[in-house]
Design a protein around this motif. Structure first.
Motif, PDB file in Angstrom:
ATOM      1  N   LYS A  66       0.808  -1.220   0.000  1.00 16.77           N
ATOM      2  CA  LYS A  66       0.000   0.000   0.000  1.00 16.77           C
ATOM      3  C   LYS A  66       0.839   1.266   0.000  1.00 16.77           C
ATOM      4  CE  LYS A  66      -4.157  -1.962   2.132  1.00 16.77           C
ATOM      5  NZ  LYS A  66      -5.043  -1.956   3.327  1.00 16.77           N
ATOM      6  N   ASN A  67       1.963   1.244   0.703  1.00 11.09           N
ATOM      7  CA  ASN A  67       2.779   2.450   0.808  1.00 11.09           C
ATOM      8  C   ASN A  67       4.201   2.241   0.288  1.00 11.09           C
ATOM      9  OD1 ASN A  67       0.733   4.030   2.239  1.00 11.09           O
ATOM     10  ND2 ASN A  67       1.118   2.630   3.951  1.00 11.09           N
ATOM     11  N   ALA A  68       4.397   1.216  -0.551  1.00  9.44           N
ATOM     12  CA  ALA A  68       5.745   0.882  -1.019  1.00  9.44           C
ATOM     13  C   ALA A  68       6.175   1.768  -2.174  1.00  9.44           C
ATOM     14  CB  ALA A  68       5.796  -0.585  -1.439  1.00  9.44           C
ATOM     15  N   ASP A  69       7.435   2.228  -2.123  1.00  7.61           N
ATOM     16  CA  ASP A  69       7.981   2.942  -3.268  1.00  7.61           C
ATOM     17  C   ASP A  69       8.452   1.924  -4.300  1.00  7.61           C
ATOM     18  OD1 ASP A  69      10.401   1.901  -2.365  1.00  7.61           O
ATOM     19  OD2 ASP A  69      11.122   3.807  -1.556  1.00  7.61           O
ATOM     20  N   SER A  70       9.039   2.377  -5.395  1.00 11.46           N
ATOM     21  CA  SER A  70       9.382   1.481  -6.497  1.00 11.46           C
ATOM     22  C   SER A  70      10.398   0.425  -6.088  1.00 11.46           C
ATOM     23  CB  SER A  70       9.931   2.294  -7.677  1.00 11.46           C
ATOM     24  OG  SER A  70      11.071   3.031  -7.286  1.00 11.46           O
ATOM     25  N   SER A  71      11.415   0.815  -5.309  1.00 10.67           N
ATOM     26  CA  SER A  71      12.445  -0.131  -4.894  1.00 10.67           C
ATOM     27  C   SER A  71      11.871  -1.189  -3.965  1.00 10.67           C
ATOM     28  CB  SER A  71      13.594   0.615  -4.204  1.00 10.67           C
ATOM     29  OG  SER A  71      14.581  -0.294  -3.771  1.00 10.67           O
ATOM     30  N   ALA A  72      11.071  -0.761  -2.991  1.00 13.87           N
ATOM     31  CA  ALA A  72      10.457  -1.702  -2.054  1.00 13.87           C
ATOM     32  C   ALA A  72       9.462  -2.611  -2.774  1.00 13.87           C
ATOM     33  CB  ALA A  72       9.765  -0.937  -0.932  1.00 13.87           C
ATOM     34  N   CYS A  73       8.801  -2.064  -3.787  1.00  8.40           N
ATOM     35  CA  CYS A  73       7.793  -2.849  -4.507  1.00  8.40           C
ATOM     36  C   CYS A  73       8.436  -4.030  -5.223  1.00  8.40           C
ATOM     37  CB  CYS A  73       7.061  -1.962  -5.501  1.00  8.40           C
ATOM     38  SG  CYS A  73       5.614  -2.774  -6.238  1.00  8.40           S
ATOM     39  N   GLU A  74       9.609  -3.810  -5.801  1.00  6.99           N
ATOM     40  CA  GLU A  74      10.287  -4.907  -6.497  1.00  6.99           C
ATOM     41  C   GLU A  74      10.546  -6.079  -5.549  1.00  6.99           C
ATOM     42  OE1 GLU A  74      13.709  -2.985  -8.022  1.00  6.99           O
ATOM     43  OE2 GLU A  74      12.571  -1.808  -9.499  1.00  6.99           O
ATOM     44  N   LYS A  75      10.937  -5.773  -4.320  1.00  3.76           N
ATOM     45  CA  LYS A  75      11.204  -6.821  -3.336  1.00  3.76           C
ATOM     46  C   LYS A  75       9.918  -7.516  -2.897  1.00  3.76           C
ATOM     47  CE  LYS A  75      15.463  -4.641  -1.736  1.00  3.76           C
ATOM     48  NZ  LYS A  75      15.507  -3.726  -2.881  1.00  3.76           N
ATOM     49  N   ILE A  76       8.828  -6.769  -2.817  1.00  3.11           N
ATOM     50  CA  ILE A  76       7.530  -7.360  -2.463  1.00  3.11           C
ATOM     51  C   ILE A  76       7.075  -8.342  -3.542  1.00  3.11           C
ATOM     52  CG2 ILE A  76       5.068  -6.828  -2.175  1.00  3.11           C
ATOM     53  CD1 ILE A  76       5.973  -4.188  -0.830  1.00  3.11           C
ATOM     54  N   LEU A  77       7.197  -7.926  -4.795  1.00  5.09           N
ATOM     55  CA  LEU A  77       6.800  -8.797  -5.902  1.00  5.09           C
ATOM     56  C   LEU A  77       7.660 -10.060  -5.929  1.00  5.09           C
ATOM     57  CD1 LEU A  77       6.414  -6.102  -8.714  1.00  5.09           C
ATOM     58  CD2 LEU A  77       4.611  -7.071  -7.283  1.00  5.09           C
ATOM     59  N   LYS A  78       8.942  -9.894  -5.654  1.00  9.27           N
ATOM     60  CA  LYS A  78       9.847 -11.040  -5.640  1.00  9.27           C
ATOM     61  C   LYS A  78       9.503 -11.988  -4.493  1.00  9.27           C
ATOM     62  CE  LYS A  78      14.735 -12.334  -5.341  1.00  9.27           C
ATOM     63  NZ  LYS A  78      14.441 -13.638  -5.903  1.00  9.27           N
ATOM     64  N   LYS A  79       9.157 -11.452  -3.334  1.00 11.24           N
ATOM     65  CA  LYS A  79       8.754 -12.306  -2.209  1.00 11.24           C
ATOM     66  C   LYS A  79       7.566 -13.180  -2.600  1.00 11.24           C
ATOM     67  CE  LYS A  79      10.200  -9.312   1.641  1.00 11.24           C
ATOM     68  NZ  LYS A  79       9.710  -8.453   2.748  1.00 11.24           N
ATOM     69  N   TYR A  80       6.667 -12.605  -3.391  1.00  7.91           N
ATOM     70  CA  TYR A  80       5.488 -13.367  -3.803  1.00  7.91           C
ATOM     71  C   TYR A  80       5.876 -14.552  -4.692  1.00  7.91           C
ATOM     72  CZ  TYR A  80       1.168 -14.731  -6.039  1.00  7.91           C
ATOM     73  OH  TYR A  80       0.126 -15.487  -6.519  1.00  7.91           O
ATOM     74  N   THR A  81       6.636 -14.303  -5.750  1.00  3.50           N
ATOM     75  CA  THR A  81       7.003 -15.419  -6.637  1.00  3.50           C
ATOM     76  C   THR A  81       7.967 -16.390  -5.957  1.00  3.50           C
ATOM     77  OG1 THR A  81       8.717 -14.038  -7.662  1.00  3.50           O
ATOM     78  CG2 THR A  81       6.583 -14.163  -8.784  1.00  3.50           C
ATOM     79  N   ASP A  82       8.797 -15.905  -5.035  1.00  2.00           N
ATOM     80  CA  ASP A  82       9.714 -16.794  -4.315  1.00  2.00           C
ATOM     81  C   ASP A  82       8.971 -17.811  -3.461  1.00  2.00           C
ATOM     82  OD1 ASP A  82      11.922 -15.584  -5.397  1.00  2.00           O
ATOM     83  OD2 ASP A  82      12.543 -14.554  -3.572  1.00  2.00           O
ATOM     84  N   PHE A  83       7.760 -17.505  -3.053  1.00  2.00           N
ATOM     85  CA  PHE A  83       6.955 -18.419  -2.242  1.00  2.00           C
ATOM     86  C   PHE A  83       6.818 -19.782  -2.903  1.00  2.00           C
ATOM     87  CE2 PHE A  83       2.778 -20.358  -1.560  1.00  2.00           C
ATOM     88  CZ  PHE A  83       2.745 -20.505  -0.176  1.00  2.00           C
TER      89      PHE A  83
END
Length: 467
Positions: A66-83
């Motif tokens: 919800k409040n992630a900037d572009s750099s943080a967002c990349e890590k969030i998306l990666k956490k999802y696929t890494d699951f």
């Protein structure tokens, strides 16, 4: 098992900003990615059987987004696929996966580079000096505890600047190396004639510039080809080696020509070593010419089931349009029709529900008596499948370490999922040997394990087949 992965440098920040400017903030991007994976990933049902863990992950990442900037967002998306723990499933941009590294920049070495270059001319240390490899000029400086630091002198990529630390070399022969996205790779390094430094796990060869190499340019070129190129070579009167560092489609003609040019030498060799270390895979077409020399009269292949999605149908239709106008399309037309009839379901194109099928092989009139295949953690995808079928042959032994472990879900495509600037690399089929015989994150196991005390695998293999 063709892979459409492109290895291109990119500016993640600008691409992510572009994505957000077109309406895809991080929350929207994450939601679209989740919908894409849930609908089109062939392993989704199996890997989310524990529904609570998956739901907890979604809720947690949704809150973060919800409040992630572009750099943080990349890590969030990666956490999802890494699951999903699938090497063939990742999210990224411009053909490269995002990194989960915590640092956005490399550590730097405070050093006067012109002064270093001048003083290093007189060094007798075999590692210190100025070295070059594709895209980089790197200085190596000895530090405390006999450790060495490799730092950037010049780089083609704007993501690296002079003084940035690129790698470290340790006394036990191991290294830590930062990739383009700052993710860390580890492995072992080897020195050749005090002139070439080879980092095995990433198949990188650095050539010494200062002090000058102790061997000629021709000798350097020969050794570089041996380390990173495609070649066939007689090692002794009885044994030859075939080095294939990649099965990617762009190398297909080179592989076919190499085998064709040395066919008589290969057939006349008592022993053949096939070196697949660092081979990331590509297309199964790349090894078809080798099957008559390594196989028995038949190969037991793993069956596959394709998940029928509109995306995959569209990919096949695009591929069909790319073919020569005189190329036959009957088979691909039948596949497209079958997929359209079974949207959302798994489809087996072989026409049978059996988990395996038998492929007959016309054996070569002459072939090596013994075959050794060298493989390591860098051997993946279709190169792993070659290991899988080669191990069925009574005359083949696999030497090395467990392979990459990327074979359960395959035929991956790089596709958009509704947010410009972002892409997901996603498989289209699952292997029918599952769940009884998983390979992902495990790898194909060697017949003979090469521990760290074995410095020269080729020399070991020659002794193995000739003693």
């Amino acid at each position: 098992m063709k892979r459409l992965l492109l290895c291109l440098a990119f500016n993640m920040f600008s691409l992510s900003m572009y994505a957000q400017q077109t309406g895809c903030n991080c929350a929207v991007t994450l939601e679209k990615l989740m919908k894409k994976v849930e609908a089109e990933y062939p392993g989704f049902g199996v890997k989310t059987k524990d529904g609570s863990s998956y739901e907890e992950l979604k809720q947690h990442l949704t809150r973060e987004a919800k409040n992630a900037d572009s750099s943080a967002c990349e890590k969030i998306l990666k956490k999802y696929t890494d699951f999903f723990k699938d090497p063939h499933l990742w999210v990224g941009s411009n053909g490269s996966p995002f990194s989960s590294g915590s640092s956005g920049s490399a550590a730097s070495l405070v050093i006067d580079i012109p002064d270093f270059r001048e003083k290093i001319k007189l060094t007798r240390d075999t590692l210190e000096g100025v070295w070059s490899t594709e895209g980089y000029k790197i200085g190596i400086k000895k530090g405390s505890r006999n450790e060495y630091t490799g730092f950037i002198i010049a780089a083609a990529s704007t993501q690296w600047k002079a003084g940035d630390i690129k790698f470290r070399l340790f006394p036990d022969g191991s290294f830590e190396y930062l990739m383009l996205d700052r993710s860390k790779k580890t492995g072992h390094y080897h020195m050749h004639k005090k002139s070439i430094l080879f980092l095995d796990a990433i198949s990188m060869a650095l050539v010494r510039e200062v002090p000058s190499p102790s061997v000629s340019a021709a000798q350097l070129e020969e050794k570089l080809t041996e380390l990173t190129g495609f070649y066939f070579k007689k090692l002794s009167a009885r044994t030859s080696i075939l080095k294939l560092p990649s099965f990617e489609y762009r190398h297909l003609q080179k592989i076919e020509e190499l085998i064709s040019q040395h066919r008589m030498q290969m057939e006349g060799s008592e022993n053949l070593i096939i070196d697949l270390r660092g081979n990331p895979g590509g297309t199964t077409d790349a090894y078809q010419q080798l099957l008559p020399y390594i196989s028995g009269k038949s190969i037991r292949n793993t069956g596959t089931e394709f998940l029928s999605t509109q995306t995959y149908i569209g990919n096949l239709q695009t591929y069909k349009k790319s073919l020569d106008k005189n190329a036959p399309t009957d088979q691909i037309d039948k596949q497209i029709d079958k997929l359209k009839e079974n949207l959302g379901k798994f489809v087996n194109f072989s026409g049978t529900d059996k988990p395996a099928y038998i492929e007959k092989v016309e054996l070569a009139a002459k072939s090596p008596r013994q075959i050794v295949i060298l493989a390591d953690k860098g051997t993946g995808s279709s190169a792993e499948y070659f290991l899988f079928i080669a191990k069925q042959s009574k005359k083949v032994k696999l030497l090395g370490t467990p392979s990459s472990g990327a074979l359960d879900y395959g035929n991956a495509y790089q596709v958009d999922f509704g947010c410009p600037g972002y892409e997901v690399f996603i498989p289209t089929y699952r292997a029918m040997r599952l769940p009884d015989y998983p390979i992902d994150n495990i790898g194909i196991q060697p017949d003979i394990y090469m521990d760290s005390s074995v410095e020269d695998w080729v020399e070991f293999a020659v002794r193995y087949v000739e003693e």
